[in-house]
Write a protein that holds these residues in place. Structure first.
Motif, short mmCIF file in Angstrom:
data_model
loop_
_atom_site.label_atom_id
_atom_site.label_comp_id
_atom_site.label_asym_id
_atom_site.label_seq_id
_atom_site.Cartn_x
_atom_site.Cartn_y
_atom_site.Cartn_z
N ALA A 184 0.84 -1.20 0.00
CA ALA A 184 0.00 0.00 0.00
C ALA A 184 0.87 1.24 0.00
O ALA A 184 1.93 1.27 0.63
CB ALA A 184 -0.92 0.00 1.22
N GLY A 185 0.42 2.27 -0.72
CA GLY A 185 1.13 3.54 -0.75
C GLY A 185 0.16 4.70 -0.61
O GLY A 185 -1.02 4.57 -0.96
N GLU A 186 0.65 5.82 -0.11
CA GLU A 186 -0.21 7.00 0.05
C GLU A 186 -0.45 7.68 -1.30
O GLU A 186 -1.58 7.86 -1.74
CB GLU A 186 0.44 7.98 1.03
N THR A 187 0.64 8.05 -1.99
CA THR A 187 0.55 8.68 -3.30
C THR A 187 1.42 7.91 -4.27
O THR A 187 2.60 7.67 -4.00
CB THR A 187 0.99 10.16 -3.25
N VAL A 188 0.85 7.55 -5.40
CA VAL A 188 1.57 6.74 -6.39
C VAL A 188 1.34 7.36 -7.77
O VAL A 188 0.19 7.65 -8.13
CB VAL A 188 1.06 5.28 -6.40
N ASP A 189 2.43 7.58 -8.51
CA ASP A 189 2.21 8.08 -9.87
C ASP A 189 1.97 6.91 -10.82
O ASP A 189 2.07 5.74 -10.43
CB ASP A 189 3.35 9.00 -10.32
N LYS A 190 1.64 7.23 -12.04
CA LYS A 190 1.20 6.19 -12.97
C LYS A 190 2.32 5.28 -13.44
O LYS A 190 2.06 4.26 -14.10
CB LYS A 190 0.47 6.83 -14.16
N PHE A 191 3.56 5.62 -13.11
CA PHE A 191 4.67 4.70 -13.37
C PHE A 191 4.85 3.73 -12.21
O PHE A 191 5.45 2.67 -12.37
CB PHE A 191 5.97 5.48 -13.61
N GLY A 192 4.33 4.11 -11.02
CA GLY A 192 4.45 3.25 -9.85
C GLY A 192 5.37 3.78 -8.78
O GLY A 192 5.60 3.09 -7.77
N ASN A 193 5.92 4.99 -8.94
CA ASN A 193 6.72 5.59 -7.88
C ASN A 193 5.84 5.85 -6.67
O ASN A 193 4.73 6.38 -6.80
CB ASN A 193 7.34 6.90 -8.36
N ILE A 194 6.32 5.47 -5.48
CA ILE A 194 5.47 5.48 -4.29
C ILE A 194 6.00 6.43 -3.22
O ILE A 194 7.18 6.44 -2.88
CB ILE A 194 5.36 4.07 -3.67
N VAL A 195 5.06 7.21 -2.66
CA VAL A 195 5.30 8.00 -1.46
C VAL A 195 4.43 7.41 -0.35
O VAL A 195 3.23 7.18 -0.57
CB VAL A 195 4.94 9.48 -1.66
N TYR A 196 5.01 7.16 0.81
CA TYR A 196 4.27 6.61 1.94
C TYR A 196 3.98 7.70 2.95
O TYR A 196 4.64 8.74 2.97
CB TYR A 196 5.07 5.50 2.62
N TYR A 197 3.01 7.44 3.81
CA TYR A 197 2.70 8.39 4.87
C TYR A 197 3.16 7.82 6.21
O TYR A 197 2.65 6.80 6.68
CB TYR A 197 1.19 8.68 4.93
N GLY A 198 4.13 8.48 6.82
CA GLY A 198 4.60 8.08 8.15
C GLY A 198 4.98 6.62 8.25
O GLY A 198 5.68 6.07 7.40
N ALA A 199 4.46 5.98 9.29
CA ALA A 199 4.82 4.59 9.60
C ALA A 199 4.18 3.58 8.66
O ALA A 199 4.47 2.39 8.77
CB ALA A 199 4.43 4.25 11.04
N THR A 200 3.33 4.02 7.73
CA THR A 200 2.69 3.06 6.84
C THR A 200 3.68 2.41 5.89
O THR A 200 3.35 1.40 5.26
CB THR A 200 1.58 3.72 5.99
N ARG A 201 4.88 2.96 5.81
CA ARG A 201 5.85 2.32 4.89
C ARG A 201 6.27 0.96 5.41
O ARG A 201 6.49 0.04 4.63
CB ARG A 201 7.08 3.22 4.67
N ASN A 202 6.45 0.78 6.69
CA ASN A 202 6.90 -0.45 7.36
C ASN A 202 7.45 -1.51 6.40
O ASN A 202 8.48 -1.32 5.76
CB ASN A 202 5.82 -1.01 8.29
N PHE A 203 6.77 -2.66 6.26
CA PHE A 203 7.29 -3.75 5.44
C PHE A 203 7.05 -3.53 3.93
O PHE A 203 7.58 -4.27 3.11
CB PHE A 203 6.66 -5.08 5.86
N ASN A 204 6.26 -2.54 3.59
CA ASN A 204 5.93 -2.32 2.18
C ASN A 204 7.17 -2.07 1.32
O ASN A 204 7.27 -2.58 0.20
CB ASN A 204 4.97 -1.14 2.05
#
Length: 218
Positions: A154-174
């Protein structure tokens, strides 16, 4: 290449008997809509690699409750009573792994390493069946890498290529799981055009991502 697809199209990649990874920590940072779709699909005999089995009604715990998991590899299971029930009855095999070791196993799988040495677990039940290696008088366990057929992250903001920005601790194992599966599917809270994310904010590169589900599209 258009990486965006519907949730149903995404979970169609998961078949009976596959090994899957699911990101999250007690449901925080888990791809909840993908999990719900997987429960609805009813795919079974899965090997699930995740930090924990969530709660009965939250996160990957829903898959356990629905008896879709044949083998669980996780660092703790105490928040989901159904996991303990199935483990004790023999319905589901549970492999408990120290959390840091689990993270490093996934990282090693993503990096193409053959394994790593750690002192964690030496002299405990954790070392059963594992090779012990002594270096400079100190004993280590050889831990093997983990990979999956499919990773659901899961990612907070993802562009159409798939680059991911996470929000805080949600990055964990992702972030680790994005590198350690043959097929990587990200559930995005927000999907934006390529170029809308500052490159300095990207945590997971789109080169790791195969498919994108717009999880914020109700």
């Amino acid at each position: 290449m258009n990486k965006i697809m519907s949730i149903d199209e995404a979970v169609a990649h998961i078949k009976d008997g596959m090994t899957i990874m699911i990101g999250g920590f007690l449901g925080c940072g888990s791809p909840h809509r993908l999990i719900d779709a997987l429960v609805k699909k009813g795919v079974k005999d899965l090997t699930l690699i995740c930090n924990d089995s969530g709660f009965p009604e939250i996160g990957s715990g829903k898959l356990v409750v629905n008896k879709q998991i044949k083998k669980l590899i996780a660092s703790h299971v105490g928040t989901n009573k159904e996991t303990g029930n199935q483990m004790n009855s023999g319905e589901m095999e549970v492999v408990l792994v120290p959390q840091g070791t689990l993270a490093e196993q996934v990282r090693a799988g993503g990096a193409g390493l053959g394994g790593f040495l750690t002192p964690t677990g030496v002299g405990t039940i954790v070392e059963e069946g594992k090779e012990r290696i002594v270096i400079d008088g100190k004993t280590y366990l050889l831990e093997l890498p983990l990979r999956a057929d499919v990773a659901l992250i899961a990612g907070e903001t993802v562009d159409k290529f798939g680059n991911i920005v996470y929000y805080g601790a949600t990055r964990n194992f992702n972030t680790l799981m994005a590198t350690a599966a043959d097929i990587v599917i990200v559930e995005a809270e927000n999907v934006v055009e390529v170029g809308e994310i500052d490159p300095n904010d990207v945590v997971t590169s789109g080169i790791f991502v195969d498919y994108i589900v717009n999880g914020g599209d109700k």
